[in-house]
Design a protein around this motif. Structure first.
Motif, PDB file in Angstrom:
ATOM      1  N   SER A  68     -34.355  29.269  23.352  1.00 56.31           N
ATOM      2  CA  SER A  68     -35.306  28.640  22.424  1.00 56.31           C
ATOM      3  C   SER A  68     -35.054  27.130  22.299  1.00 56.31           C
ATOM      4  O   SER A  68     -35.580  26.487  21.399  1.00 56.31           O
ATOM      5  CB  SER A  68     -35.268  29.319  21.059  1.00 56.31           C
ATOM      6  OG  SER A  68     -34.032  29.146  20.437  1.00 56.31           O
ATOM      7  N   GLY A  69     -34.242  26.574  23.214  1.00 58.30           N
ATOM      8  CA  GLY A  69     -34.141  25.129  23.308  1.00 58.30           C
ATOM      9  C   GLY A  69     -32.821  24.484  22.952  1.00 58.30           C
ATOM     10  O   GLY A  69     -32.678  23.271  23.091  1.00 58.30           O
ATOM     11  N   ALA A  70     -31.840  25.227  22.488  1.00 59.70           N
ATOM     12  CA  ALA A  70     -30.548  24.626  22.127  1.00 59.70           C
ATOM     13  C   ALA A  70     -29.687  24.409  23.380  1.00 59.70           C
ATOM     14  O   ALA A  70     -29.749  25.181  24.332  1.00 59.70           O
ATOM     15  CB  ALA A  70     -29.802  25.513  21.142  1.00 59.70           C
ATOM     16  N   HIS A  71     -28.889  23.366  23.360  1.00 65.39           N
ATOM     17  CA  HIS A  71     -27.928  23.090  24.435  1.00 65.39           C
ATOM     18  C   HIS A  71     -26.892  24.223  24.452  1.00 65.39           C
ATOM     19  O   HIS A  71     -26.559  24.770  23.399  1.00 65.39           O
ATOM     20  CB  HIS A  71     -27.245  21.740  24.151  1.00 65.39           C
ATOM     21  CG  HIS A  71     -26.350  21.286  25.247  1.00 65.39           C
ATOM     22  ND1 HIS A  71     -25.046  21.687  25.339  1.00 65.39           N
ATOM     23  CD2 HIS A  71     -26.578  20.471  26.303  1.00 65.39           C
ATOM     24  CE1 HIS A  71     -24.489  21.135  26.405  1.00 65.39           C
ATOM     25  NE2 HIS A  71     -25.405  20.388  27.008  1.00 65.39           N
ATOM     26  N   PRO A  72     -26.353  24.589  25.631  1.00 63.18           N
ATOM     27  CA  PRO A  72     -25.378  25.683  25.689  1.00 63.18           C
ATOM     28  C   PRO A  72     -24.184  25.515  24.744  1.00 63.18           C
ATOM     29  O   PRO A  72     -23.769  26.471  24.092  1.00 63.18           O
ATOM     30  CB  PRO A  72     -24.927  25.689  27.149  1.00 63.18           C
ATOM     31  CG  PRO A  72     -26.059  25.078  27.896  1.00 63.18           C
ATOM     32  CD  PRO A  72     -26.679  24.078  26.961  1.00 63.18           C
ATOM     33  N   ALA A  73     -23.623  24.311  24.644  1.00 58.88           N
ATOM     34  CA  ALA A  73     -22.459  24.101  23.768  1.00 58.88           C
ATOM     35  C   ALA A  73     -22.838  24.306  22.305  1.00 58.88           C
ATOM     36  O   ALA A  73     -22.089  24.901  21.537  1.00 58.88           O
ATOM     37  CB  ALA A  73     -21.872  22.711  23.979  1.00 58.88           C
ATOM     38  N   ARG A  74     -24.000  23.809  21.907  1.00 60.87           N
ATOM     39  CA  ARG A  74     -24.464  24.002  20.529  1.00 60.87           C
ATOM     40  C   ARG A  74     -24.771  25.479  20.284  1.00 60.87           C
ATOM     41  O   ARG A  74     -24.472  26.013  19.217  1.00 60.87           O
ATOM     42  CB  ARG A  74     -25.704  23.150  20.248  1.00 60.87           C
ATOM     43  CG  ARG A  74     -26.185  23.290  18.806  1.00 60.87           C
ATOM     44  CD  ARG A  74     -27.266  22.263  18.473  1.00 60.87           C
ATOM     45  NE  ARG A  74     -27.582  22.323  17.058  1.00 60.87           N
ATOM     46  CZ  ARG A  74     -28.562  23.062  16.545  1.00 60.87           C
ATOM     47  NH1 ARG A  74     -29.324  23.793  17.328  1.00 60.87           N
ATOM     48  NH2 ARG A  74     -28.777  23.070  15.241  1.00 60.87           N
ATOM     49  N   SER A  75     -25.342  26.131  21.274  1.00 60.54           N
ATOM     50  CA  SER A  75     -25.654  27.557  21.155  1.00 60.54           C
ATOM     51  C   SER A  75     -24.393  28.370  20.877  1.00 60.54           C
ATOM     52  O   SER A  75     -24.370  29.241  20.018  1.00 60.54           O
ATOM     53  CB  SER A  75     -26.324  28.068  22.433  1.00 60.54           C
ATOM     54  OG  SER A  75     -27.552  27.442  22.641  1.00 60.54           O
ATOM     55  N   GLU A  76     -23.332  28.054  21.622  1.00 63.03           N
ATOM     56  CA  GLU A  76     -22.078  28.783  21.412  1.00 63.03           C
ATOM     57  C   GLU A  76     -21.545  28.525  20.008  1.00 63.03           C
ATOM     58  O   GLU A  76     -21.115  29.442  19.312  1.00 63.03           O
ATOM     59  CB  GLU A  76     -21.028  28.386  22.439  1.00 63.03           C
ATOM     60  CG  GLU A  76     -19.794  29.250  22.329  1.00 63.03           C
ATOM     61  CD  GLU A  76     -18.468  28.508  22.408  1.00 63.03           C
ATOM     62  OE1 GLU A  76     -17.447  29.194  22.581  1.00 63.03           O
ATOM     63  OE2 GLU A  76     -18.437  27.284  22.262  1.00 63.03           O
ATOM     64  N   LYS A  77     -21.577  27.272  19.584  1.00 66.88           N
ATOM     65  CA  LYS A  77     -21.066  26.911  18.258  1.00 66.88           C
ATOM     66  C   LYS A  77     -21.847  27.639  17.157  1.00 66.88           C
ATOM     67  O   LYS A  77     -21.268  28.159  16.207  1.00 66.88           O
ATOM     68  CB  LYS A  77     -21.153  25.398  18.062  1.00 66.88           C
ATOM     69  CG  LYS A  77     -20.502  24.897  16.813  1.00 66.88           C
ATOM     70  CD  LYS A  77     -20.519  23.377  16.788  1.00 66.88           C
ATOM     71  CE  LYS A  77     -19.705  22.869  15.630  1.00 66.88           C
ATOM     72  NZ  LYS A  77     -19.598  21.417  15.615  1.00 66.88           N
TER      73      LYS A  77
END
Length: 167
Positions: A68-77
């Motif tokens: 849905s558009g989040a960066h992978p690192a932000r998604s993990e966080k």
């Protein structure tokens, strides 16, 4: 060691369960977008890493946020709000939902809500008595904006069926 913490799945198995390519997940680990959990088994040279169900649920949640558009690192966080944090009754201190677990009960749904620009997510409980829209706005947001919402019941079911053969 609980079912959630038992290292037993390869990166390829977790990637397939989450619906992404294994090479994509490997590159996210290599780039530091994702980190191995405390209960995951770090591989010796030539061996595969073994990931826990908790990490698989975190990857599955993060993949939904990424889609849905989040960066992978932000998604993990953001996914850590589900997999590493539980919920307790503020009056009694009794655990309502353990880390990496869904809220209990029939007709009860668990969702993760994240807002752009806020590096925190909230795990919320929905049922036929709690209007979804009112729960989608919490005081930390400070404003009304679009949110990323992940239905965690669906992620949990998808990952468990793919990896364990049962929901």
């Amino acid at each position: 060691m609980t079912e959630l913490e038992q290292p037993q799945f390869t990166i390829a198995q977790v990637a397939k369960a989450a619906g992404i390519q294994a090479n994509t997940l490997r590159s996210w680990f290599q780039r530091g977008h994702f980190t191995l959990g405390d209960s995951d088994k770090r591989a010796d040279f030539g061996d595969a890493h073994l990931l826990s169900l908790r990490t698989a649920l975190q990857v599955g949640t993060a993949v939904e946020l990424y889609r849905s558009g989040a960066h992978p690192a932000r998604s993990e966080k953001l996914a850590l709000a589900f997999t590493l944090l539980g919920d307790a009754d503020q009056a009694t201190g009794e655990t309502i939902r353990g880390a990496g677990e869904l809220f209990p009960g029939n007709g009860v749904y668990t969702a993760l809500i994240a807002y752009p620009g806020i590096d925190d997510a909230k795990v919320v409980r929905f049922d036929d008595k709690v209007p979804a829209l009112s729960e989608a706005f919490w005081s930390n947001a400070g404003r009304q904006s679009s949110a990323q919402i992940v239905w965690l019941n669906r992620v949990d079911r998808k990952i468990r069926i793919a990896l364990l053969g049962t929901a």
